[in-house]
Design a protein around this motif. Structure first.
Motif, PDB file in Angstrom:
ATOM      1  N   ILE A 139       1.179  -0.970   0.214  1.00 42.52           N
ATOM      2  CA  ILE A 139      -0.026   0.420  -0.286  1.00 42.52           C
ATOM      3  C   ILE A 139       0.985   1.734  -0.159  1.00 42.52           C
ATOM      4  O   ILE A 139       1.399   1.004   1.056  1.00 42.52           O
ATOM      5  CB  ILE A 139      -1.280   0.207   1.314  1.00 42.52           C
ATOM      6  CG1 ILE A 139      -2.146  -0.923   1.244  1.00 42.52           C
ATOM      7  CG2 ILE A 139      -1.289   1.092   1.335  1.00 42.52           C
ATOM      8  CD1 ILE A 139      -3.395  -1.019   2.372  1.00 42.52           C
TER       9      ILE A 139
ATOM     10  N   THR B 177      -1.241  -1.021  -4.334  1.00 44.19           N
ATOM     11  CA  THR B 177      -2.529   0.442  -4.655  1.00 44.19           C
ATOM     12  C   THR B 177      -1.613   2.137  -4.279  1.00 44.19           C
ATOM     13  O   THR B 177      -1.127   2.149  -3.405  1.00 44.19           O
ATOM     14  CB  THR B 177      -3.989   0.304  -3.383  1.00 44.19           C
ATOM     15  OG1 THR B 177      -2.243   0.240  -2.354  1.00 44.19           O
ATOM     16  CG2 THR B 177      -4.495  -0.737  -3.724  1.00 44.19           C
TER      17      THR B 177
ATOM     18  N   TRP C 219      -0.840  -2.574 -10.811  1.00 47.50           N
ATOM     19  CA  TRP C 219      -1.696  -1.470  -9.770  1.00 47.50           C
ATOM     20  C   TRP C 219      -2.634  -0.824  -9.681  1.00 47.50           C
ATOM     21  O   TRP C 219      -3.413  -1.477 -10.519  1.00 47.50           O
ATOM     22  CB  TRP C 219      -0.341  -0.371  -9.703  1.00 47.50           C
ATOM     23  CG  TRP C 219      -1.018   0.622 -10.837  1.00 47.50           C
ATOM     24  CD1 TRP C 219      -1.132   0.188 -12.028  1.00 47.50           C
ATOM     25  CD2 TRP C 219      -2.015   2.005 -10.290  1.00 47.50           C
ATOM     26  NE1 TRP C 219      -1.758   1.927 -12.659  1.00 47.50           N
ATOM     27  CE2 TRP C 219      -2.198   2.546 -11.946  1.00 47.50           C
ATOM     28  CE3 TRP C 219      -2.627   2.239  -9.016  1.00 47.50           C
ATOM     29  CZ2 TRP C 219      -3.255   3.334 -11.616  1.00 47.50           C
ATOM     30  CZ3 TRP C 219      -3.858   3.703  -9.675  1.00 47.50           C
ATOM     31  CH2 TRP C 219      -3.580   4.128 -10.554  1.00 47.50           C
ATOM     32  N   PHE C 220      -3.153  -0.612  -8.048  1.00 48.45           N
ATOM     33  CA  PHE C 220      -4.310  -1.084  -8.400  1.00 48.45           C
ATOM     34  C   PHE C 220      -4.744   0.685  -7.868  1.00 48.45           C
ATOM     35  O   PHE C 220      -4.178   1.453  -6.457  1.00 48.45           O
ATOM     36  CB  PHE C 220      -5.560  -1.840  -7.253  1.00 48.45           C
ATOM     37  CG  PHE C 220      -5.305  -3.116  -8.057  1.00 48.45           C
ATOM     38  CD1 PHE C 220      -6.530  -3.558  -8.576  1.00 48.45           C
ATOM     39  CD2 PHE C 220      -4.648  -3.424  -8.042  1.00 48.45           C
ATOM     40  CE1 PHE C 220      -6.305  -4.982  -9.430  1.00 48.45           C
ATOM     41  CE2 PHE C 220      -4.553  -4.923  -8.495  1.00 48.45           C
ATOM     42  CZ  PHE C 220      -5.470  -5.683  -9.200  1.00 48.45           C
TER      43      PHE C 220
ATOM     44  N   LEU D 105     -12.528  -1.097  -5.448  1.00 45.95           N
ATOM     45  CA  LEU D 105     -11.208  -1.488  -4.830  1.00 45.95           C
ATOM     46  C   LEU D 105     -11.166  -2.885  -4.112  1.00 45.95           C
ATOM     47  O   LEU D 105     -10.488  -4.162  -4.889  1.00 45.95           O
ATOM     48  CB  LEU D 105     -10.070  -0.452  -4.020  1.00 45.95           C
ATOM     49  CG  LEU D 105      -8.734  -0.602  -3.836  1.00 45.95           C
ATOM     50  CD1 LEU D 105      -7.763  -1.299  -4.704  1.00 45.95           C
ATOM     51  CD2 LEU D 105      -8.368   0.298  -3.171  1.00 45.95           C
TER      52      LEU D 105
ATOM     53  N   ALA E  63      -6.385   3.229  -5.598  1.00 47.56           N
ATOM     54  CA  ALA E  63      -6.603   3.331  -3.773  1.00 47.56           C
ATOM     55  C   ALA E  63      -7.707   3.729  -4.171  1.00 47.56           C
ATOM     56  O   ALA E  63      -9.265   3.394  -2.945  1.00 47.56           O
ATOM     57  CB  ALA E  63      -5.764   3.666  -3.305  1.00 47.56           C
TER      58      ALA E  63
END
Length: 366
Positions: A185, A209, A228-229, A236, A231
């Motif tokens: 994160i 994220t 990658w995501f 999510l 946030a």
């Protein structure tokens, strides 16, 4: 006086009374001023700073504007100009150092846990007003904390050893098993480097994220994350659980704020391992009931052991890791304020900016 050669420059170094430094003047405000230059003394190594890194903790101080007058910069590399009577170091040696000041006498130090010694941060280089850091021209470091830079390790990489050691520590205590899936994160430099070491330790898949799309995309482009995501994406949770079903084996929170830590707890699988790497200067609110119900293992991670710092140097020497690829820019003292603004804008992809404190503006005189 002595002549020292580095990069493509030959620099004449003489004894000086003062040095130009970047100091904290108030919230989000840095100024350049002259401060008394440190001088050599027995048992300490006087270092001419070649490169110094801007760290996340420096940004915390910058936001707060405290303590005023602090010369930051605890990530650095440089050249020895006074060896303080050392039998190990000589003038002209290329070095870096652990900026910490453990007492070496307490129970923690004697058991090898110097990173949690109560004195570790009391006189840390660049973190206390009485011990100026790399955002000035010279620093004075306790001899036992200084390390030689191997010939094939650049000054840029040398200034990156300290944050890399922070990330290695986080990976070391995460209890990684071969094939684990991990979530990091935060896509700042500590997040990216933590992903590097989680991979080296056996993680087969790493998600990251990030709220800044440029940083998120960089994590994949550099090959440290598989995906990658965003946030801030309302979906999510749905997307991450589609990858892992019941959560990640390893989660490393490299932000430290309430939303990040809450996400970390949510996405750690039952009996999984959550490592808290990021630090918040304020209290955080998190869903502890979820942590309890899943019996997740939560571990704090601070700094590094000396052997972890040394391990990073070894990995650099053997080319098992490449830290220079994470350096986005190198600035002079007059540009440091702008560098902090870039790193906190949320609109810039930079994750690591180095400072060259002894390089001056080039003035074209016609």
């Amino acid at each position: 006086m002595i002549f020292l050669k580095y990069y493509d420059r030959i620099v004449l170094r003489i004894e000086v009374d003062s040095m130009r430094c970047v100091t904290i003047a108030g919230p989000k405000k840095l100024v350049i001023e002259k401060k008394e230059a440190p001088v050599g003394k027995e048992g300490y190594i006087l270092i001419d700073v070649i490169k110094a890194g801007i760290c996340g903790s420096d940004i915390h101080y910058w936001y707060a504007g405290m303590p005023k007058g602090l010369v930051m910069g605890h990530e650095f590399s440089g050249i020895v100009i006074d060896n303080g009577g050392s039998k190990k170091f000589n003038a002209g040696d290329r070095v870096t150092a652990l900026p910490i000041t453990p007492c070496l006498e307490c129970k923690e130090c004697k058991s090898g846990e110097v990173q949690i010694c109560s004195q570790t941060w009391s006189h840390a280089i660049g973190l206390t007003t009485e011990t100026p850091g790399g955002f000035g021209g010279r620093i004075l470091v306790r001899e036992d904390m200084v390390r030689l830079l191997p010939d094939n390790v650049s000054y840029d990489a040398g200034a990156m050893i300290e944050p890399a050691a922070v990330a290695l520590r986080a990976a070391d205590i995460s209890n990684v098993k071969k094939g684990d899936k991990a979530l990091v994160i935060g896509g700042g430099i500590i997040g990216l480097l933590t992903a590097v070491f989680l991979r080296l330790k056996g993680c087969s898949y790493i998600a990251l994220t990030e709220t800044n799309p440029l940083r998120g995309a960089k994590s994949v482009k550099l090959g440290v994350a598989d995906e990658w995501f965003n946030a801030l994406d309302p979906k999510l949770a749905e997307k991450l659980f589609s990858v892992t079903k019941n959560g990640f084996d390893i989660v490393a929170d490299c932000c430290g704020n309430s939303p990040a830590l809450s996400s970390a707890i949510m996405f750690t699988k039952p009996n999984g391992n959550l490592t808290m790497v990021g630090i918040s200067m304020e209290n955080v609110n998190v869903p502890m009931v979820a942590a309890v119900m899943k019996e997740i293992n939560i571990k704090g991670s601070i700094a590094y052991k000396p052997e972890e710092f040394d391990e990073v140097i070894k990995l650099l020497t053997t080319k098992k890791i490449n830290l220079e690829r994470f350096v986005d820019d190198i600035v002079i003292l007059d540009e440091v304020q702008n560098a902090f603004e870039r790193l906190t804008s949320g609109k810039d992809g930079a994750v690591k900016i180095l400072v060259d404190p002894n390089k001056a503006k080039i003035i074209d005189i016609k």
